[in-house]
Write an enzyme that holds these catalytic residues in place. Structure first.
Site, PDB file in Angstrom:
ATOM      1  N   HIS A 100      26.155  57.769  66.440  1.00 41.72           N
ATOM      2  CA  HIS A 100      27.542  57.754  65.963  1.00 41.72           C
ATOM      3  C   HIS A 100      28.145  59.166  65.923  1.00 41.72           C
ATOM      4  O   HIS A 100      29.358  59.309  65.842  1.00 41.72           O
ATOM      5  CB  HIS A 100      27.671  57.014  64.616  1.00 41.72           C
ATOM      6  CG  HIS A 100      27.315  57.812  63.409  1.00 41.72           C
ATOM      7  ND1 HIS A 100      26.106  57.711  62.759  1.00 41.72           N
ATOM      8  CD2 HIS A 100      28.029  58.723  62.712  1.00 41.72           C
ATOM      9  CE1 HIS A 100      26.095  58.534  61.729  1.00 41.72           C
ATOM     10  NE2 HIS A 100      27.247  59.163  61.665  1.00 41.72           N
ATOM     11  N   ASP A 147      21.209  53.607  66.152  1.00 42.28           N
ATOM     12  CA  ASP A 147      21.995  54.819  65.893  1.00 42.28           C
ATOM     13  C   ASP A 147      21.152  56.059  66.192  1.00 42.28           C
ATOM     14  O   ASP A 147      20.789  56.814  65.295  1.00 42.28           O
ATOM     15  CB  ASP A 147      22.494  54.810  64.437  1.00 42.28           C
ATOM     16  CG  ASP A 147      23.563  55.859  64.201  1.00 42.28           C
ATOM     17  OD1 ASP A 147      24.034  56.469  65.180  1.00 42.28           O
ATOM     18  OD2 ASP A 147      23.926  56.076  63.022  1.00 42.28           O
ATOM     19  N   GLY A 241      28.591  64.432  57.097  1.00 41.36           N
ATOM     20  CA  GLY A 241      28.230  65.707  57.742  1.00 41.36           C
ATOM     21  C   GLY A 241      26.725  65.927  57.836  1.00 41.36           C
ATOM     22  O   GLY A 241      26.266  66.800  58.558  1.00 41.36           O
ATOM     23  N   SER A 243      24.812  63.439  58.787  1.00 45.21           N
ATOM     24  CA  SER A 243      24.395  62.479  59.808  1.00 45.21           C
ATOM     25  C   SER A 243      23.701  63.155  60.973  1.00 45.21           C
ATOM     26  O   SER A 243      24.081  64.267  61.364  1.00 45.21           O
ATOM     27  CB  SER A 243      25.618  61.736  60.340  1.00 45.21           C
ATOM     28  OG  SER A 243      25.902  60.672  59.497  1.00 45.21           O
ATOM     29  N   GLY A 244      22.729  62.472  61.539  1.00 46.31           N
ATOM     30  CA  GLY A 244      21.994  62.990  62.690  1.00 46.31           C
ATOM     31  C   GLY A 244      20.846  63.890  62.283  1.00 46.31           C
ATOM     32  O   GLY A 244      19.930  64.129  63.060  1.00 46.31           O
TER      33      GLY A 244
HETATM   34  C1  4AZ Z   1      28.224  60.153  56.890  1.00 47.28           C
HETATM   35  O1  4AZ Z   1      29.355  59.712  56.904  1.00 47.28           O
HETATM   36  C2  4AZ Z   1      27.263  59.656  55.862  1.00 47.28           C
HETATM   37  N1  4AZ Z   1      24.902  58.498  51.652  1.00 47.28           N
HETATM   38  C3  4AZ Z   1      25.952  60.105  55.876  1.00 47.28           C
HETATM   39  C4  4AZ Z   1      25.075  59.647  54.927  1.00 47.28           C
HETATM   40  C5  4AZ Z   1      25.481  58.748  53.983  1.00 47.28           C
HETATM   41  C6  4AZ Z   1      26.779  58.299  53.950  1.00 47.28           C
HETATM   42  C7  4AZ Z   1      27.673  58.767  54.900  1.00 47.28           C
HETATM   43  C8  4AZ Z   1      24.489  58.262  52.963  1.00 47.28           C
HETATM   44  O2  4AZ Z   1      27.866  61.016  57.713  1.00 47.28           O
END
Ligand code: 4AZ
Length: 297
Positions: A100, A147, A241, A243-244
Site C-alpha cells: 500500500h 500487503d 508513516g 507502514s512498510g
Molecule cells: C498507517 O496508516 C498505519 N496502528 C500504520 C499502522 C497502524 C495504523 C495506520 C496501526 O500507516
C-alpha cells in the site's frame, strides 16, 4: 554434504538452513546452498549473514528514541523528497515494504531510499536510487491481504554495522502469543500526528490470530496474511508513516523480519492493535521476485 556440482558444495536444504542460523559467521558467509529439484533445475539459497547488530553502544506511539545501529535494517522510503513509509533491508540490493506504500507509484525515479539514519532530514545521509518497485500481484487497495512489496536498489549496499540486513523467517515458522518483538519507524507519535524527526521504536507482544479476531478486536478481519502485535489495552502501537517498516523478533540472537507494518484502526487504541503483513506467507513470493530479477545466482 551430498557431493559437489559445478564447483559448489551441494547441501541438503536442512543443512543449509542450519548453516544459515549457525553461530559461526565464517560458515554462514562462505556458502551458497543448492538443492536439486525434480525438474532437474537447481534452486539456490544464498546464505548471507543477517539479523545481527553491533553490540552497542549503549513513535511509533508510546515508544522511545532509537540508537544508531539498534535497527540497522530500517530504511525510510522517500517519495518526492518526503518520508512516506518504512522498509527493511533483506539483502544488499532488496528492501521489503508494504504494497500500500507503493501501489500506483511504480516509477522508480520518484523514490529514494535512506539507510543508516536515525534523524530526518539529515545532511549527508546515505540515500540510494531505486531500480524497480514490485508489489504483490494480488494486492488491491480495497483489500487488506498481500500487503507486501519489494524495492530493488540500483547499487549494492555496503554493510557496516549501521546498515545491515535482517533475516527472513523460515518457511512455516510459527510464533507464540506473547513473544516480544520490536516495531520501529518515523511515523506519527499520536493518531493523525506529524511524522517523527527521530526514529522511534517500541517493544510489543505478538498476538494470536484467535485473540486478534475476537468480536471486540478485529471481528474476523485477520487473515492468514496478517499477524497482530501490540497491547489490547492500547498505549503502544505503530501509526501513520510507520507502514512498510519492520516487526522484528530476536530468535537465538538473530533478528528476523516477522511482519511489515500494514494497518490498524487508529493508533494505540484499546482493542485495536497493529496489524502486520505475515512474512512467512510472503516468502514464496519474495523469493520468486528476487530470483526472477537477479537470476538464480
Ligand atoms: C498507517 O496508516 C498505519 N496502528 C500504520 C499502522 C497502524 C495504523 C495506520 C496501526 O500507516
Amino acid at each position: 554434504m551430498d557431493g559437489r556440482t559445478d564447483g559448489w558444495p551441494v547441501f541438503k536444504l536442512e543443512v543449509c538452513s542450519a548453516m544459515r542460523s549457525s553461530g559461526n559467521a565464517h560458515i554462514r558467509k562462505q556458502f551458497s546452498c543448492k538443492a536439486r529439484c525434480n525438474s532437474g533445475k537447481v534452486t539456490t539459497l544464498k546464505c548471507l549473514e543477517c539479523g545481527s547488530r553491533p553490540k552497542h553502544l549503549t513513535r511509533i506511539v508510546g515508544g522511545n528514541i532509537s540508537q544508531p545501529g539498534q535497527f540497522p535494517w530500517q530504511v525510510s522510503l522517500h517519495f518526492s523528497s518526503e518520508h512516506i513509509c518504512g522498509g527493511s533491508i533483506i539483502t544488499s540490493r532488496w528492501i521489503v515494504t508494504a504494497a500500500h506504500c507503493v501501489f500506483g507509484f511504480a516509477d522508480p525515479s520518484l523514490w529514494v531510499v535512506h539507510v543508516g539514519e536515525i534523524e530526518q532530514p539529515v545532511h549527508g545521509a546515505l540515500s540510494l536510487a531505486v531500480a524497480q518497485i514490485i508489489h504483490h500481484a494480488r494486492y488491491h487497495p480495497k483489500g487488506l491481504d498481500y500487503d507486501v512489496a519489494l524495492v530493488k536498489l540500483t547499487k549494492h549496499l555496503v554493510f557496516n554495522g549501521l546498515v545491515e540486513p535482517i533475516c527472513l523467517p523460515n518457511y512455516g515458522e510459527e510464533y507464540d502469543e506473547g513473544t516480544m518483538c520490536w516495531i520501529s519507524g518515523w511515523g506519527a507519535t499520536e493518531d493523525k500526528g506529524e511524522t517523527s524527526v527521530v526514529l522511534q521504536s517500541a517493544m510489543v507482544p505478538l498476538l494470536s490470530t484467535k485473540t486478534c479476531n475476537q468480536p471486540q478486536v478485529y471481528q474476523g478481519f485477520i487473515s492468514p496474511w496478517m499477524i497482530c502485535a501490540g497491547y489490547l489495552g492500547g498505549g503502544t502501537d505503530s501509526c501513520q508513516g510507520d507502514s512498510g517498516g519492520p516487526l522484528a523478533c530476536e530468535d537465538s540472537s538473530l533478528w528476523k523480519l516477522v511482519g511489515t507494518t500494514s494497518w490498524g484502526i487508529g493508533c494505540a487504541i484499546r482493542n485495536k492493535p497493529g496489524v502486520y503483513t505475515r512474512i512467512t506467507q510472503s516468502l514464496h513470493w519474495i523469493r520468486q521476485q528476487m530470483e526472477r530479477e537477479d537470476g538464480p545466482n
